[in-house]
Design a protein around this motif. Structure first.
Motif: not given
Length: 375
Positions: A107-129
């Motif tokens: 989104g404009g102000q950040g990102s929502s990272v969805r986990l397989e167990d249903g949890r959601i983590l809000a963040t400004g920057l998402y990195v895929d390593a």
């Protein structure tokens, strides 16, 4: 809400998490199995790495040796990393969440990272390593290794304190890699440098077992399996920032990436921290620019050309090619294996090899002669 969320708990992900946290960014690392030990053996030339604590180094062999058709002593120190010590050095300052990412919404102000167990983590920057997922018709490096007692390894090498970077003498389409591990054992690994698609691991396992059997040995200890995609494309810029092998940081002609990822973690974290006040999109753009400046893109292109040339060369000529490579000045060897942004050094190494090569090799390197003029 975390400033930075990084998916992937290997050396690349943890190096970047540590670097971001040290710059005051609230950082969360997502690791599917936080307690799992790293099983791979990580080796690197010492000059590729930042300063590491002694606890992060398992072994520093006294000699680094390579064979094409004859021996070459390399004027570069080779190190074996201690996985536990390296991980301890990279840990701390950031949160670790057990889980696996199922999706990301930007989104404009950040990102929502969805986990397989249903949890959601809000963040400004998402990195895929979390690693490269490309498979199929790709150039790959594959290897099958066995860990032997040092006294057994003496049947294959003269000195168990010598790192054999590559030995092409007795293998028709690959080389033997021999690495002391610092604990009285030695890793011997049958390696296919590059092939499209990768040479199957069962073929390499059969070759290694035959090699061991020929000197009266069997593989009864820990075994190691390696499969590395060499030609992942440079990623497009976007709100997700790839890192490590996901960011195509694998050297196209050697398969190395860990040292590059550890070193670049500091550069990327600096870029993110400097752009942070301008918002998530600016931070992501800054990270992409830090990973892939124009000089790195140019070098990557040169190295991919080298990869294709090597793969098109008849197997009997490959040892001859490496004899020539290991007679280059150390600075040119380092430029090609480690100089990620050294355009002129890479071009000079490749054009010098072309000039030194006999016609049987040179005809497979057509195009290299223009590199010096076009750099």
């Amino acid at each position: 809400m975390a400033d930075v969320v990084i998916a992937g708990g290997g050396p690349a992900g943890r190096a970047l998490a540590r670097a971001c946290a040290r710059r005051g960014l609230e950082t969360t690392l997502i690791d599917p199995a936080p307690g799992r030990r790293w099983r791979a053996t990580y080796g690197s030339f010492a000059d590729e790495l930042p300063a590491l604590p002694g606890t992060a180094v398992a072994c520093a062999p006294s000699t680094t040796l390579a064979f094409g058709t004859r021996p070459h002593i390399l004027d570069r120190r080779y190190l074996v990393l201690d996985n536990g010590g390296l991980r301890t050095w990279l840990d701390g300052g950031y949160d670790v969440v057990a889980g696996k990412v199922s999706g990301v919404d930007h989104g404009g102000q950040g990102s929502s990272v969805r986990l397989e167990d249903g949890r959601i983590l809000a963040t400004g920057l998402y990195v895929d390593a979390s690693g490269v997922r490309l498979r199929g018709d790709r150039y790959e490096q594959t290897a099958f290794g066995a860990v032997l007692p040092a006294e057994d390894a003496l049947r294959l090498v003269d000195d168990p304190d010598t790192a054999v970077f590559m030995d092409w003498r007795e293998t028709e389409s690959g080389f033997l890699y021999v690495l002391p591990l610092g604990d009285g054992t030695v890793l011997v690994e049958e390696t296919s440098l590059a092939r499209r698609p990768g040479l199957p691991l069962d073929v390499l396992a059969a070759r290694l077992r035959a090699r061991l059997k020929a000197v009266g040995l069997t593989s009864r200890g820990r075994e190691e399996r390696v499969r590395i995609v060499l030609d992942a494309p440079v990623p497009r810029r976007g709100r997700t920032v790839p890192f490590g092998t996901a960011a195509a940081l694998v050297h196209p002609a050697t398969g190395y990436s860990v040292a590059t990822s550890i070193r670049l973690a500091e550069t990327v974290a600096d870029a993110v921290a400097a752009a942070w006040d301008r918002g998530p999109a600016a931070a992501a753009s800054a990270a992409h620019r830090a990973l892939w400046p124009s000089s790195a893109r140019a070098v990557h292109g040169l190295r991919r050309h080298g990869l294709r040339a090597l793969c098109g060369m008849p197997p009997e000529l490959v040892p001859v090619f490496f004899d020539l490579f290991f007679t280059l000045p150390t600075a040119l060897q380092r430029a090609f294996t480690s100089g990620r942004e050294d355009v002129s050094g890479n071009a000079e190494a490749m054009s010098t090899l072309f000039r030194l090569s006999p016609w049987a090799v040179r005809k497979h390197l057509i195009g290299w002669r223009a590199l010096r003029r076009s750099r």
